[in-house]
Structure formats: C-alpha cells, structure tokens
Scaffold this motif. Structure first.
Motif, PDB file in Angstrom:
ATOM      1  N   ASP A  60      40.731  33.512  27.196  1.00 26.69           N
ATOM      2  CA  ASP A  60      40.481  32.765  28.330  1.00 26.69           C
ATOM      3  C   ASP A  60      40.562  33.596  29.666  1.00 26.69           C
ATOM      4  O   ASP A  60      41.606  34.328  29.926  1.00 26.69           O
ATOM      5  N   PRO A  61      39.329  33.530  30.378  1.00 26.81           N
ATOM      6  CA  PRO A  61      39.651  34.547  31.797  1.00 26.81           C
ATOM      7  C   PRO A  61      40.524  34.178  32.604  1.00 26.81           C
ATOM      8  O   PRO A  61      40.958  35.032  33.308  1.00 26.81           O
ATOM      9  N   ALA A  62      40.937  32.942  32.653  1.00 26.65           N
ATOM     10  CA  ALA A  62      41.985  32.583  33.777  1.00 26.65           C
ATOM     11  C   ALA A  62      43.307  32.997  33.377  1.00 26.65           C
ATOM     12  O   ALA A  62      44.042  33.417  34.238  1.00 26.65           O
ATOM     13  N   LEU A  63      43.590  33.268  32.043  1.00 26.84           N
ATOM     14  CA  LEU A  63      44.702  34.012  31.631  1.00 26.84           C
ATOM     15  C   LEU A  63      44.789  35.641  31.918  1.00 26.84           C
ATOM     16  O   LEU A  63      45.786  36.112  31.627  1.00 26.84           O
ATOM     17  N   LYS A  64      43.775  36.057  32.130  1.00 27.57           N
ATOM     18  CA  LYS A  64      43.732  37.530  32.457  1.00 27.57           C
ATOM     19  C   LYS A  64      43.575  37.442  33.979  1.00 27.57           C
ATOM     20  O   LYS A  64      43.646  38.904  34.372  1.00 27.57           O
ATOM     21  N   ARG A  65      43.664  36.724  34.734  1.00 24.55           N
ATOM     22  CA  ARG A  65      43.929  36.692  36.300  1.00 24.55           C
ATOM     23  C   ARG A  65      45.259  37.519  36.577  1.00 24.55           C
ATOM     24  O   ARG A  65      46.217  36.989  35.865  1.00 24.55           O
ATOM     25  N   LYS A  66      45.306  38.322  37.772  1.00 19.43           N
ATOM     26  CA  LYS A  66      46.581  39.012  38.039  1.00 19.43           C
ATOM     27  C   LYS A  66      47.305  38.154  39.193  1.00 19.43           C
ATOM     28  O   LYS A  66      46.648  38.034  40.379  1.00 19.43           O
ATOM     29  N   HIS A  67      48.331  37.962  38.896  1.00 17.37           N
ATOM     30  CA  HIS A  67      49.245  36.994  39.658  1.00 17.37           C
ATOM     31  C   HIS A  67      50.566  37.524  39.473  1.00 17.37           C
ATOM     32  O   HIS A  67      50.921  38.169  38.626  1.00 17.37           O
ATOM     33  N   GLY A  68      51.617  37.152  40.759  1.00 17.42           N
ATOM     34  CA  GLY A  68      52.771  37.135  40.557  1.00 17.42           C
ATOM     35  C   GLY A  68      53.460  35.977  39.677  1.00 17.42           C
ATOM     36  O   GLY A  68      52.599  34.892  39.426  1.00 17.42           O
ATOM     37  N   MET A  69      54.877  36.130  39.150  1.00 18.94           N
ATOM     38  CA  MET A  69      55.157  35.099  38.553  1.00 18.94           C
ATOM     39  C   MET A  69      56.892  34.933  38.294  1.00 18.94           C
ATOM     40  O   MET A  69      57.403  36.196  38.271  1.00 18.94           O
ATOM     41  N   PHE A  70      57.432  33.953  38.558  1.00 17.87           N
ATOM     42  CA  PHE A  70      58.580  33.820  38.014  1.00 17.87           C
ATOM     43  C   PHE A  70      58.866  33.040  36.720  1.00 17.87           C
ATOM     44  O   PHE A  70      58.149  32.105  36.401  1.00 17.87           O
TER      45      PHE A  70
ATOM     46  N   GLU B 149      54.320  41.274  42.502  1.00 12.31           N
ATOM     47  CA  GLU B 149      53.167  42.084  42.582  1.00 12.31           C
ATOM     48  C   GLU B 149      52.095  41.478  41.885  1.00 12.31           C
ATOM     49  O   GLU B 149      52.102  40.953  40.771  1.00 12.31           O
ATOM     50  N   GLN B 150      50.855  41.440  42.691  1.00 12.87           N
ATOM     51  CA  GLN B 150      49.689  40.931  41.886  1.00 12.87           C
ATOM     52  C   GLN B 150      49.082  41.887  40.816  1.00 12.87           C
ATOM     53  O   GLN B 150      47.800  42.244  41.170  1.00 12.87           O
ATOM     54  N   ASP B 151      49.552  42.456  39.992  1.00 18.31           N
ATOM     55  CA  ASP B 151      49.165  43.625  39.250  1.00 18.31           C
ATOM     56  C   ASP B 151      49.025  43.581  37.723  1.00 18.31           C
ATOM     57  O   ASP B 151      48.537  44.501  37.286  1.00 18.31           O
ATOM     58  N   THR B 152      49.266  42.458  37.082  1.00 22.85           N
ATOM     59  CA  THR B 152      49.352  42.365  35.807  1.00 22.85           C
ATOM     60  C   THR B 152      48.797  41.185  35.140  1.00 22.85           C
ATOM     61  O   THR B 152      49.068  39.807  36.042  1.00 22.85           O
ATOM     62  N   PRO B 153      47.991  41.021  34.504  1.00 24.59           N
ATOM     63  CA  PRO B 153      47.365  39.920  33.849  1.00 24.59           C
ATOM     64  C   PRO B 153      48.622  38.692  33.398  1.00 24.59           C
ATOM     65  O   PRO B 153      49.572  39.064  32.917  1.00 24.59           O
ATOM     66  N   LEU B 154      47.890  37.311  33.394  1.00 22.60           N
ATOM     67  CA  LEU B 154      49.040  36.312  33.434  1.00 22.60           C
ATOM     68  C   LEU B 154      49.475  36.256  31.960  1.00 22.60           C
ATOM     69  O   LEU B 154      50.670  36.391  31.690  1.00 22.60           O
ATOM     70  N   ASN B 155      48.659  36.585  30.967  1.00 23.33           N
ATOM     71  CA  ASN B 155      49.104  36.640  29.602  1.00 23.33           C
ATOM     72  C   ASN B 155      50.257  37.762  29.345  1.00 23.33           C
ATOM     73  O   ASN B 155      51.033  37.523  28.507  1.00 23.33           O
TER      74      ASN B 155
END
Length: 484
Positions: free
Chosen positions: A338-348, A365-371
C-alpha cells in the motif's frame, strides 16, 4: 426545578446550570473531554462541496448515541460559526408554543457558552408562539444540553441560541421554520436538530421503520416525514419530529439543497440487546452553491489520513515486531504494498497495560516509511523509555499498542496559538525540551495553561518556565490503537 445561578464571574447575564451531567453524559471535565474527543476521533468526515447549513444529532445517553453524535459533529471539522441554534423539545414539561432562552449563559462541565441574545430575541419577535419561558429550560431536559459538549469540542468560540418546542404541532413547526429562515438569513449560523429515532421496537422492526424516515431525509423531503409520521399513532417513530422537520424546512429556505445521512445505528448495535431498541442518525444539510467559513477547530487527523484497513496493517506490523523482539530478540522487516504505508512521517508508539503507561517514545523526523517506522518505534518504546524497565515477555498479552502518526512540527509565534486537543506541542528553552501528544491534555482534563505548566516541568523547568523565553512548535496526529 433547577434554579438559574447568578453570574458566577461571567460578564453579565444569568447561567443555566448543567442539569444532565453525571447522568446522560460524564460529569467531570476530564472524563467528558476524553469521551467526546474519542467519539469525534472515531468518526469520519463526509466529502461534500458547499456550506454546511444544519445537522441532525441524537440526544440519548452518550453510551448509546455518543458515536452517532460524533459523526454529526465531526462534519464541523475546520469550520467556524458565529452562532449555533440548537432546536430541542421538552420531554417532561409540556407547554404550548416554543421557548427560546434569550440571554445569559448555558453551562456544561466544559465551561460556559454565551447565548446570542440578538438572534434569540429576534426569533421571539417573529411570532407570538415563540417566547421566553424560563421554566422550560430548568427541568433537567437533555435534548439541548446533550448537544453542547460536542459543540464545545468541535468548534472554536461560538454563541448559542437554545430553542425548545413545548408542543411539536405542525403549526408550531411551520412557524419556527419561517422564523429561523427570516432571522438567520445572511448570518454565519449553524442549526442543529436534536432527535432520536424509533423507540422500543424490536431490532428488525426498528431498522425498517427508521429506513423510511432516513429515505425522506436523504431526499431532503420534510413534508414526506410529516406524512409518514401522520400515520404513526404510537408516537414512537421520531421523538424530535418537530425539531427535524423545522430545521430541514428552514435549511431549505436558507439555500440548502443537498442532504446526507452520514451514519445510522441503534442501541442494539451498542448494547447487544435487540429486544427493545432506540434508533439514532447523524445527518447533514448543505448549500452546494455556497462556501463554508474557515478558521475553525482542526481535527487531530492529518491530510491524507490512513483509513481503517491501513491503520490495522500498521498495528499488526507493530504487534508482530514487538512479539518477535521481546520473545526472540529478532528484528523483523515488513514489506508494504500500500503506497500510504510507504509515506514518510514522524510517529509515536504508546504502550499501555490496563490503561497505565508502559512506554512511549517518538520519532519526529519525516524520514522513514510508516511500515518501517512502526516496526522500529514499537521496540524503542518497549525497551528505550528511560522511565520504565524493558517490557517482559509475560506482559505482551496485556500490552495495548497505540500509534500516533505525526504531521511535520511547525513553529508558532506564541503559546496563545496552541489549540488544546488539536495540537501536539514541543516546548524548547535553552537546553531544555519536551513534548506532549495532542491527546494528552484532553485525557488529563488540562486547559492550555495547565498543559504548558506540566510540559515545562517535564522539560526540567520550573512550573512557570514556559511563560518567558520558551519557543513552541505544534503538530497534529492521527491516533489509533488496538481494541481493548
């Protein structure tokens, strides 16, 4: 009969106290905030072009109808209204005509809402059947009061006009519809009709009967509702029939041309008891040729939010990663189609056991794919939070995982720009820094100053260290977690 309070520090005007708190909805500020925000967070926004003119929202106890009310009020995301006219009816204090409370304040555990006396008094000048009857609002009547906490959490500052039917006759309905249309024309005002649907039918009969009414709502046909209910000699089809029809008619007169049933369910879907159910709908009415006023409260959800399937996929990745690492010391990798899970976001990633925090660490940092980030960050939260020992294998079955997908942090000019419950906040002062996620303040029942005081202490500053010399960044978060 409840007494009206003195102004209690409010700038003039009497206060109608909260009468249903602790019975129909939570009575404490913190619990009420968390409850309403959860309902709003779990609802979805309809993508409809045009200006939102009116809503229908249920008014039962929040346990039963809160989710549907959340769907109604989630449609207000990002919007601003100067005034909200809430139309209800009195369940236990019948009188002829329609009462409007014309000045002062309505109170809930979340604070005071000023009555728009100009609009309220203008309504009473339209017809002799519309007048101020104070006692109508002092009988622990819930049809209007149950709407107010949702409005307080969904909108920024607004005034309110409470309108209450004593008798929902066709004559009264038509008079109120005409009065609303005449007074509200050209104003930035939202109307809310407060009503539940079928009462105490078996589940299948209730769904069948409610669907007839929902059909007329979708068709934007208030006269159809009136005709359908004229055949109802039980009075158990639509308790707020007058509120719904009057608001629909007024909305049409004010230019609304599109109706949407956002969501429907009944109490049987909530409690599992299908023998005697009550129905609830969330509906919205739009003028597709006009535009909404903006600059209202923003949701905690980011543009491009993850849908339910994508949320479950990220939670599954986090769970499998946590299990593999804690049980076997293995760092698993997870592919994503899923392309949405490859988007780069920050996360807690937040870990809890029985509602108590067990670990929470973030990556801005918005530097890592969500998955990839979900798999990594859950391990960081389980093993790297300095406040806790590493999660043990025997705790895994008790752990609940919550993920907060973050927008990029942005600086704000002043702490006054921070919106509690919407913004996560990063405080920085010298070498000191700390953050709270958007959901922390509502969960604790803090206002902005209380939140910043706790944030300063978390950063190692004095309680008032945020007041001078500190800088702030804000971010939003889409928050979702494993079910209890």
């Amino acid at each position: 009969m409840v007494k009206v309070q003195s102004n209690k520090g409010a700038p003039g005007g009497k206060i109608v106290p909260a009468q249903c708190a602790g019975q129909w909805y939570p009575g404490s500020k913190g619990e009420l905030t968390r409850t309403v925000d959860d309902y709003l967070r779990n609802a979805k926004v309809e993508k409809v072009q045009g200006r939102l003119v009116a809503l229908i929202a249920p008014h039962a106890g929040y346990f039963y109808s809160g989710a549907m009310a959340g769907y109604s009020y989630r449609q207000l995301e990002g919007l601003h209204y100067d005034t909200v006219v809430v139309v209800g009816f009195n369940h236990g204090y019948p009188y002829s005509g329609i009462s409007v409370y014309t000045e002062g304040y309505l109170e809930t555990p979340l604070g005071l809402i000023e009555i728009d006396s100009e609009v309220a008094k203008a309504l009473t000048e339209q017809d002799n059947s519309i007048y101020f009857l104070e006692d109508a609002f002092l009988t622990a009547e819930h049809s209007i009061e149950n709407q107010l906490p949702f409005l307080q959490r969904a909108l920024d500052k607004f005034k309110v006009v409470p309108v209450m039917f004593g008798t929902q006759s066709k004559d009264n309905v038509d008079k109120l519809a005409s009065a609303l249309a005449a007074v509200l024309k050209g104003k930035n005002v939202l109307m809310v009709a407060s009503s539940d649907m079928s009462h105490f039918w078996g589940y299948d009969d209730a769904v069948r009967l409610d669907e007839e009414i929902l059909k007329y709502v979708r068709q934007f046909d208030p006269e159809g509702i009136q005709k359908a209910l004229a055949r109802d000699d039980t009075g158990r089809r639509l308790c707020g029939r007058g509120t719904v029809v009057a608001v629909m008619k007024a909305a049409k007169m004010l230019g609304a041309d599109k109706a949407v049933v956002v969501k429907y369910n009944n109490s049987g879907d909530v409690s599992g008891d299908r023998s005697r159910v009550v129905g609830y709908m969330a509906s919205a009415f739009y003028n597709t040729k006009a535009k909404n006023e903006g600059s209202g409260k923003k949701s905690e959800l980011n543009k491009g939010e993850l849908n339910e399937t994508q949320q479950k996929s990220l939670l599954k990745i986090a769970r499998e990663s946590l299990e593999a690492y804690i049980r076997h010391g293995e760092r698993k990798t997870f592919a994503a189609d899923d392309p949405a899970l490859k988007r780069k976001h920050g996360m807690f990633v937040t870990l809890t056991i029985n509602g108590q925090l067990r670990g929470c660490m973030g990556h801005f940092e918005q530097d890592t794919p969500l998955n990839e980030l979900a798999a990594k960050q859950v391990i960081v939260s389980a093993t790297g939070d300095p406040r806790f020992l590493q999660v043990r294998a025997d705790e895994l079955n008790k752990i609940k995982i919550e993920i907060s997908v973050l927008s990029p942090p942005e600086p704000v000019a002043s702490y006054e720009d921070i919106i509690v419950g919407v913004h996560g906040v990063i405080l920085e002062k010298g070498y000191h820094g700390a953050t709270f996620l958007p959901q922390v303040a509502p969960e604790q029942g803090w206002d902005r100053d209380e939140m910043l005081t706790h944030l300063a202490m978390k950063a190692g500053l004095s309680p008032d260290g945020w007041k001078e010399g500190a800088t702030f960044k804000v971010y939003t978060a889409q928050v979702f977690g494993e079910e209890e």
